[in-house]
Structure formats: structure tokens, C-alpha cells
Write a protein that holds these residues in place. Sequence first.
Motif, PDB file in Angstrom:
ATOM      1  N   VAL B 114     -49.531  42.708   4.638  1.00 38.70           N
ATOM      2  CA  VAL B 114     -48.671  43.496   3.743  1.00 38.70           C
ATOM      3  C   VAL B 114     -47.375  42.735   3.470  1.00 38.70           C
ATOM      4  O   VAL B 114     -46.961  42.569   2.316  1.00 38.70           O
ATOM      5  N   LYS B 115     -46.768  42.227   4.539  1.00 43.54           N
ATOM      6  CA  LYS B 115     -45.501  41.507   4.410  1.00 43.54           C
ATOM      7  C   LYS B 115     -45.683  40.266   3.527  1.00 43.54           C
ATOM      8  O   LYS B 115     -44.851  39.977   2.660  1.00 43.54           O
ATOM      9  N   ALA B 116     -46.785  39.555   3.748  1.00 42.56           N
ATOM     10  CA  ALA B 116     -47.035  38.335   2.975  1.00 42.56           C
ATOM     11  C   ALA B 116     -47.166  38.648   1.491  1.00 42.56           C
ATOM     12  O   ALA B 116     -46.605  37.947   0.649  1.00 42.56           O
ATOM     13  N   ILE B 117     -47.887  39.700   1.161  1.00 39.21           N
ATOM     14  CA  ILE B 117     -48.096  40.030  -0.255  1.00 39.21           C
ATOM     15  C   ILE B 117     -46.806  40.503  -0.908  1.00 39.21           C
ATOM     16  O   ILE B 117     -46.424  40.029  -1.979  1.00 39.21           O
ATOM     17  N   VAL B 118     -46.120  41.424  -0.237  1.00 36.24           N
ATOM     18  CA  VAL B 118     -44.881  41.954  -0.819  1.00 36.24           C
ATOM     19  C   VAL B 118     -43.869  40.820  -1.052  1.00 36.24           C
ATOM     20  O   VAL B 118     -43.143  40.821  -2.028  1.00 36.24           O
ATOM     21  N   GLY B 119     -43.878  39.830  -0.150  1.00 35.20           N
ATOM     22  CA  GLY B 119     -42.897  38.752  -0.236  1.00 35.20           C
ATOM     23  C   GLY B 119     -43.271  37.586  -1.147  1.00 35.20           C
ATOM     24  O   GLY B 119     -42.558  36.584  -1.195  1.00 35.20           O
TER      25      GLY B 119
END
Lengths: 107, 171
Positions: B114-119
Motif C-alpha cells: 500500500v505504502k509503495a503504491i501510494v508513494g
Amino acid sequence: MTLQTHSDHKTQRAAATYWFNELRSGDMNEQEQYWFTQWLCQTRENCLAYRQMECDWACFDAIAEDAAILAAREEDRNTFLGNGVSCVTLFAATTGQALLSAGLAGG
Amino acid sequence: MINYCERVISTWMNEYGSGLRRYFAPRVNNADIDDLVQEVFFQLHLQVRQQDTEIHNPQSYIFTVARNLLISRSRHQKSKSRTFQDALEYEFEIPDVISPERAVIGMQEYRRVVKAIVGLPPRARAAFQFHRFEDMTYQDIAEQMNISKESVKELIHRALVRIRQVMEDET
């Protein structure tokens, strides 16, 4: 026995991503499909790198409805799709304007 | 390879299927049990194919997958039921061979993705999300974003590389 180095791993990962992307874009011709199969069967590491790619892709299903992802999806739809004006922006703009005129009228 | 996977999975289904049902029964609605059991074996199937290695302790492995599945499910339904949350904390019937470290990996991985995609950089994120989550083809995306199909490919490539990198870096 060969030693799997970090740069080998990076190269395999980049190649796996390249082929995965080509396949999904629908642009691969017969010759390229042949090269892809050749690459895939060349080493076990290539095969594993490609499987990892497929697995990542499948895993994204699990997070598709996550609150943070839903918010990011909406943001991107609003920014890049349709007329580019989201309901939220429109609402904020009209409300802002209404408040502003009310404030001006009141003052 | 595929035949090997199918064989392993079907052996496990026979051996652990009813145990999994008993594990899910007190924690979810009856109607969801079959789906969850099926999802566990689907995920195992992916794992077996991907890892290409023998799993030495299938029982521990299977119940870890089952538990992670309940945890990620609870995120989606967190407001629905307090008792469901409580049930998750309750460890009965989970064989004690599962280490707590192993059991949370699914959750950590979830957060990392999730963090990778949002960022992701904005345009790469948009192209990636449109294709993966909104079912748009590369051609659709090119038209909507007013760029070439080659550029869409580049953006998606960048997104995929970045996501994998974040996942590996933080492991």
C-alpha cells in the motif's frame, strides 16, 4: 555452480518487468513471444523472477479496496480522467465562493 | 511443475480442508467459510508455484495463510463486528508451531505494498492504477492521459520496478 550476484538479480528483475509489461500492453508479435519464451526458459532465476512478477500482480487484488488505495484511486481518476473536475473540488469551489460572498455581504 | 503443484495442493486439501473449516467456523459467517477455504488453497497454489521449494511444515504454513487472510479481511470489515476482532486474538485451534513473527508477515507485506503504491510518482501511479484497478487498457490510458502508448508502458514499468524495490528494500 554460479554465484547469483545482486546485479544479476537486478537484471533479471528488470527483464521480468519488461516482458510482463510487454505482454500486458498487447504489443508482442510472434517473434517477441518467441524471445520471451527463450528468456523465460533460459535459467531458473529468470523463471522465478517472472513468477515473482505474476505473484505481485495477483497480490494487488488484496489491497485494491484498502482505504488509502481507494483514496489514491479517486485522486488519480479526478486528476487524469474525464473532465478533470471532481465533485469534491466542485463542491469546495462553490461552497468557498458562497462563503466568500456571504462573508463579503455580511461585512 | 504445474502437475506437481496440483498434486501437492490436492493432497493438502484432503488432509487439512476439514481442519480449516473448523478453524474458520467460529470466526466468520457460515456462508463465507467455503470461500475462505478456497482462498487459502488459491494462495497456497501461488506460493508453491512461486517458491519452487518444498514446504516442510504444511500444517503450520496453511494455518498461517488462513490467519493472515482473516487479518486482512478484518481490515475491510473492521467496523462491522467487535466480536470478530476478538476472535482473531483468540488463538485456539491454531497449532502452536506458528511463530508470531511468521504470522504477521502477511500484514507487513500488505502495508508495504500500500505504502509503495501510494508513494509512486503521480503519473506512474495513475497509469498503474488505471490498468490494475480500473481495468483500462494501455491504449485507453494513453488516450485519457493524452500521451503515447509507449509512454504508458514506461510509466507502468517504472511503477512495477518501484513497488518491487520498496518491498525488497524493507524486507
